[in-house]
Design an enzyme around this catalytic site. Structure first.
Site, PDB file in Angstrom:
ATOM      1  N   SER A  50       0.620  -1.163  -0.033  1.00  0.00           N
ATOM      2  CA  SER A  50      -0.062   0.119   0.025  1.00  0.00           C
ATOM      3  C   SER A  50       0.972   1.337  -0.031  1.00  0.00           C
ATOM      4  CB  SER A  50      -0.958   0.235   1.454  1.00  0.00           C
ATOM      5  OG  SER A  50      -1.965  -0.863   1.373  1.00  0.00           O
ATOM      6  N   TYR A 105      -8.427 -10.274   3.915  1.00  0.00           N
ATOM      7  CA  TYR A 105      -9.427  -9.387   4.307  1.00  0.00           C
ATOM      8  C   TYR A 105     -10.550  -9.178   3.243  1.00  0.00           C
ATOM      9  CZ  TYR A 105      -6.489  -5.415   2.995  1.00  0.00           C
ATOM     10  OH  TYR A 105      -5.980  -4.529   2.291  1.00  0.00           O
TER      11      TYR A 105
END
Ligand code: HPA
Length: 291
Positions: A50, A105
């Protein structure tokens, strides 16, 4: 709507059939076709975490293949993840860059999270450079700290190698040296030359998507974790099972939950990586130059 656009497969049999060695070979063949050029074996496959996608801009002669064009790859969904496989040259060396990844997730199986590494291996990559954004458990880690992952703790409670043993792999792969010592020395040598501080620590992976509670952070600290995140471990486990050498770099984006009294937000995580991204990119480029 294609099968890939309907979201993650839910049946174990579907997941295993679409994310094993055979599927990886098929995906690699598709990548060769889509790239429409001679592909040398990559000196490294680089997974960009990220906020660390900027490294892709340093790749010369780049061919960009969106993840959703690769058979077996689901869609990338998280903001900050570009979701493409980029082939080209970094520091004059052939590389394969995975800009974005699939997370547990998001509902993906760990086999799916690790599938791009299998594809990279099928394309000839034998070195994995993996990065992530992580919360700092060690109290001295401030946002922007770069940490070389010396070892990890898998608290995802799920395993990308669960299921049938893939050809050439062991049923019980050794994990006594998950991260390569020679690559570690190289990373520190490059960091020294560049005047970049490179810390060393243990990365702990949880599934997310919630950030940790303060009690969980205290637990992780006692377990010996220095950083916490929601990725990386599935890829590393599969890479090691395939005999690849691994270098892991965490970019610490925030003090772990409960340390500052402030709530954590994904925007803050992305913002802090921006500041460290330049140092991260130079470090990885310097390492790749000497592979
Ligand atoms: N926890 C888990 N994952 C993370 C964090 C965190 O604090 N920061 C960035 N990714």
């Amino acid at each position: 709507m294609s099968a890939r656009e309907q979201g993650p497969p839910v049946r174990d049999a579907d997941i295993l059939a679409s994310s094993g060695a055979q599927a990886a070979g098929e995906a690699a063949a598709a990548v060769r076709r889509l790239a429409a050029r001679e592909l040398p074996a990559p000196a490294a496959v680089i997974v960009l975490g990220s906020g660390l996608g900027g490294l892709a801009q340093r790749i010369d002669d780049a061919v960009r293949i969106p993840f959703h064009d690769v058979p077996g790859f689901p869609m990338a969904t998280v903001a900050g993840h570009a979701g493409a496989l980029i082939l080209g040259r970094l520091a004059a060396r052939p590389v394969l860059c995975l800009a974005g990844r699939f997370h547990i997730y998001e509902g993906h199986a760990p086999q799916v999270a690790a599938f791009p590494v299998r594809v990279a291996h099928a394309l000839g990559a034998r070195t994995l450079v993996v990065s992530n954004a992580a919360g700092g458990i060690r109290r001295t880690f401030t946002p922007g700290t770069l940490m070389r992952i010396e070892d990890h703790i898998n608290l995802m409670m799920r395993h990308p190698l669960a299921g049938p043993v893939q050809p050439g792999e062991a049923r019980f792969p050794d994990m006594s040296r998950p991260y390569d010592a020679a690559l570690a020395s190289l990373a520190h040598a490059v960091a020294r030359e560049q005047g970049t501080r490179l810390e060393v620590g243990v990365y702990c992976a949880l599934t997310g998507p919630t950030y940790e509670t303060p009690a969980e952070v205290r637990m992780l600290e006692r377990l010996g974790a220095d950083a916490v995140g929601m990725s990386t471990v599935p890829e590393v486990l599969v890479a090691r099972a395939l005999g690849m050498r691994v270098l892991g770099i965490s970019c610490i984006t925030n003090a772990a939950a409960g340390y500052t009294g402030q709530p954590l937000s994904h925007d803050e995580v992305i913002e802090s990586t921006r500041e460290a991204a330049g140092r991260f990119e130079a470090l990885v480029e310097g390492v790749v130059a000497r592979l």
